[in-house]
Design a protein around this motif. Structure first.
Motif, short mmCIF file in Angstrom:
data_model
loop_
_atom_site.label_atom_id
_atom_site.label_comp_id
_atom_site.label_asym_id
_atom_site.label_seq_id
_atom_site.Cartn_x
_atom_site.Cartn_y
_atom_site.Cartn_z
N LEU A 1 0.85 -1.19 0.00
CA LEU A 1 0.00 0.00 0.00
C LEU A 1 0.89 1.24 0.00
CD1 LEU A 1 -2.70 1.55 0.34
CD2 LEU A 1 -2.38 1.31 2.82
N VAL A 2 0.63 2.15 -0.93
CA VAL A 2 1.30 3.45 -0.96
C VAL A 2 0.26 4.51 -0.63
CG1 VAL A 2 2.68 5.08 -2.28
CG2 VAL A 2 2.91 2.62 -2.72
N LEU A 3 0.33 5.04 0.58
CA LEU A 3 -0.55 6.14 0.97
C LEU A 3 0.07 7.43 0.45
CD1 LEU A 3 -1.64 5.36 4.63
CD2 LEU A 3 -3.14 5.84 2.72
N ASP A 4 -0.54 7.95 -0.60
CA ASP A 4 0.02 9.12 -1.25
C ASP A 4 -0.41 10.40 -0.52
OD1 ASP A 4 0.96 10.92 -3.54
OD2 ASP A 4 1.31 8.94 -4.40
N ASP A 5 -0.20 11.53 -1.14
CA ASP A 5 -0.50 12.84 -0.59
C ASP A 5 -1.88 12.87 0.07
OD1 ASP A 5 -0.69 15.52 -0.06
OD2 ASP A 5 -0.40 16.18 -2.13
N GLY A 6 -1.95 13.45 1.27
CA GLY A 6 -3.22 13.61 1.95
C GLY A 6 -3.29 12.98 3.33
N TRP A 7 -2.31 12.15 3.69
CA TRP A 7 -2.37 11.45 4.98
C TRP A 7 -1.90 12.33 6.14
CZ3 TRP A 7 1.85 11.04 8.08
CH2 TRP A 7 3.10 11.28 7.47
N ALA A 8 -1.09 13.35 5.85
CA ALA A 8 -0.41 14.10 6.90
C ALA A 8 -1.16 15.37 7.29
CB ALA A 8 1.00 14.48 6.45
N ALA A 9 -0.97 15.78 8.54
CA ALA A 9 -1.50 17.05 9.00
C ALA A 9 -0.71 18.20 8.40
CB ALA A 9 -1.43 17.12 10.53
N LEU A 10 -1.42 19.27 8.00
CA LEU A 10 -0.79 20.44 7.39
C LEU A 10 -0.98 21.65 8.28
CD1 LEU A 10 -2.02 19.93 3.71
CD2 LEU A 10 0.05 19.02 4.80
N ASP A 11 -0.28 22.72 7.94
CA ASP A 11 -0.40 23.94 8.74
C ASP A 11 -1.79 24.55 8.61
OD1 ASP A 11 0.02 24.67 6.07
OD2 ASP A 11 1.02 26.54 6.61
N LYS A 12 -2.48 24.27 7.50
CA LYS A 12 -3.88 24.67 7.35
C LYS A 12 -4.55 23.73 6.37
CE LYS A 12 -2.63 28.25 3.97
NZ LYS A 12 -2.79 29.67 3.59
N ASP A 13 -5.81 23.44 6.61
CA ASP A 13 -6.54 22.49 5.78
C ASP A 13 -7.01 23.13 4.49
OD1 ASP A 13 -6.39 20.03 6.92
OD2 ASP A 13 -8.13 20.28 8.20
N THR A 14 -7.26 22.27 3.50
CA THR A 14 -7.77 22.70 2.22
C THR A 14 -9.25 22.36 2.13
OG1 THR A 14 -5.65 22.31 1.15
CG2 THR A 14 -7.56 22.35 -0.28
#
Length: 523
Positions: A73-86
């Motif tokens: 399984l490759v969990l691509d972009d989107g799994w991590a917390a960011l400084d602000k949500d989109t």
């Protein structure tokens, strides 16, 4: 003789490694076996950055019901917390936005109110998008349209463009500090660790889990205490190839990153620490060539790349190395300052992305992977990227991945699978029957233009044990990359006549093997 050409490249790269003492050729490294073997599923083209735990569970389940087990399984972009949500309803990060669409896309960020100001903003965005499509998007780098747009993007359009990137893409956002899985999507660190253990591994039987990250942490860097905002500065040669770098988010808004070796190392240590605690086995390290452009006024591109690659490999070796190669896939990293820095990592993406909605790119993707592999394959094992099993080009791409010698990875949306394609690639337990080493371009097409000469097929040969080879033959005529217009483009396609001869397989072994041959055809 193609074998001589491949041997020459092997010797040349080995000599460069000895002289620079900055990297190691593939012959001195071990590709990460668990990142290569077994059927993989990557979440990118399935969800883009809107991935979450429920969607991953759903996707793994529908693949299982299609008759195959996912081993990687490759969990691509989107799994991590960011400084602000989109706002995911407006997030265009995974889209191929064309100029004629950009005006409407930009207008979406202004909301639905029908006030005079909003109408004016929408009209402005629409006009700007149309002007870009007409006079800039495919124009020559030296054209008046490109020169004028470069000036405007640095002056009157800078604020609107930055606002657009901020509001409707992830490209200006930074990795939260300290790094952690996204709280809403995956339940933070505790929830993510439970998800990996109970759902991914125990429920669905996945053996290996890798997570994506950008080289600088995220597209817009990392929100660490010692991060500085650096703006990308392209070299003249890069600007000539891709003038849009002068108005991309990294140039207009900058990237937040530490500028010292210790600061960069601290970012990788913190990021890989949390992934290790959550039971993750490896990483897909993307956007690596971008960190070179951050080196202006900080020692130059090679120094900048060296800091990031050295920190990445050191952090990964202590956490994602099980004696079978360091668990890193290097992506978007084809600059020589990147290639000539990999000392321990031995897996590398061979091309640009597979674009499922860009038909002009589907044939060219295979051409690029095959010929890029001539050089890349001397530094690391080429990975031909993911594809989708229910897709107009699925069988062609499946056959190419099977013969490539690298990982076989799909990026299907949940339920959008072709069981026949999947079962041709993998056994029911998810085992993939792949060659024992990377594919090489055969002699009679090594110096031919397999994309447009109207006569030549792309032919590959990959070793399969000491006296076997997997042979692949593909008609990729009619698709290419237009350097003048900076986009994929169709060309004349045609039927080609081609054959395999014993000498074509010698590139797999590096010597002319005499004797009897037996062949099995899968068609």
């Amino acid at each position: 003789d193609a074998a001589c050409v491949h041997d020459l490249l092997t010797k040349a790269v080995a000599a460069a490694a000895r002289r620079t003492r900055a990297f190691a050729p593939l012959a001195e490294k071990t590709p990460p076996a668990r990142m290569v073997g077994g059927l993989g599923w990557c979440t990118w083209d399935a969800f883009y950055s809107s991935v979450d735990a429920e969607k991953v569970d759903d996707g793994l389940g529908t693949l299982s019901r299609a008759g195959v087990r996912v081993r990687r399984l490759v969990l691509d972009d989107g799994w991590a917390a960011l400084d602000k949500d989109t706002d995911e309803d407006l997030n265009l990060s995974g889209e191929i936005i064309k100029g004629e669409e950009s005006g409407a896309a930009a207008a979406a960020i202004y909301g639905d109110e029908s006030t005079p100001l909003v109408r004016l903003q929408r009209a402005f965005a629409d006009r700007v998008g149309r002007a870009y499509a007409t006079h800039v998007e495919c124009a020559a780098p030296s054209s008046w349209g490109v020169r004028l747009w470069r000036l405007l993007s640095q002056t009157v359009l800078r604020k609107p463009l930055t606002h657009f990137f901020d509001e409707s893409t992830d490209f200006t956002k930074a990795l939260a500090w300290p790094p952690a899985p996204h709280a809403r999507k995956f339940g933070g660190e505790a929830g993510f660790a439970t998800f990996v253990k109970d759902v991914v591994r125990e429920k669905h039987g996945v053996d290996h889990v890798a997570c994506w990250h950008a080289a600088a942490g995220y597209w817009g860097g990392v929100d660490s205490p010692d991060a500085e905002r650096l703006r990308a500065a392209a070299t003249p040669s890069l600007r000539a190839v891709e003038p849009a770098i002068d108005w991309d988010p990294a140039t207009l808004g900058g990237v937040r990153t530490p500028t010292s070796e210790q600061g960069v190392a601290d970012v990788y240590e913190a990021l890989y620490d949390v992934l290790e605690r959550c039971g993750v086995d490896g990483v897909k390290a993307d956007v690596q060539s971008g960190v070179g452009a951050l080196g202006a006024r900080h020692g130059g591109g090679p120094r900048s790349v060296g800091m990031f690659v050295d920190a990445m490999e050191a952090a990964a070796a202590g956490r994602f190395d099980e004696g079978e190669g360091v668990g890193v896939t290097n992506c978007m990293c084809h600059s020589t300052e990147n290639l000539y820095r990999y000392s321990t990592s031995a897996l590398i993406r061979a091309s640009d992305d597979f674009y499922p909605r860009e038909p002009e790119s589907w044939l060219w993707h295979l051409t690029a992977c095959a010929y890029n592999g001539l050089l890349l394959g001397q530094v690391a094992l080429p990975d031909w990227d993911m594809f989708q099993s229910r897709h107009p080009a699925a069988w062609l791409h499946a056959a190419a991945r099977a013969a490539s010698g690298g990982p076989v990875t799909v990026s299907d949306k949940p339920g959008a699978h072709d069981p026949a394609v999947l079962r041709a690639l993998a056994l029911p337990d998810g085992t993939t029957l792949i060659p024992t080493a990377q594919a090489r371009v055969a002699a009679d097409c090594l110096f031919a233009d397999v994309s447009s000469d109207g006569t030549t097929a792309l032919k590959l040969a990959a070793p399969n044990g000491p006296d076997g080879a997997v042979l692949g033959m593909y008609n990729v005529q009619g698709s290419g990359w237009s350097r003048a217009e900076r986009r994929f483009a169709f060309g004349p396609n045609c039927t080609v006549s081609a054959s395999f001869k014993p000498r074509d397989a010698t590139v797999a072994w590096g010597a002319d093997v005499r004797g009897k041959y037996a062949a099995y055809r899968f068609n």
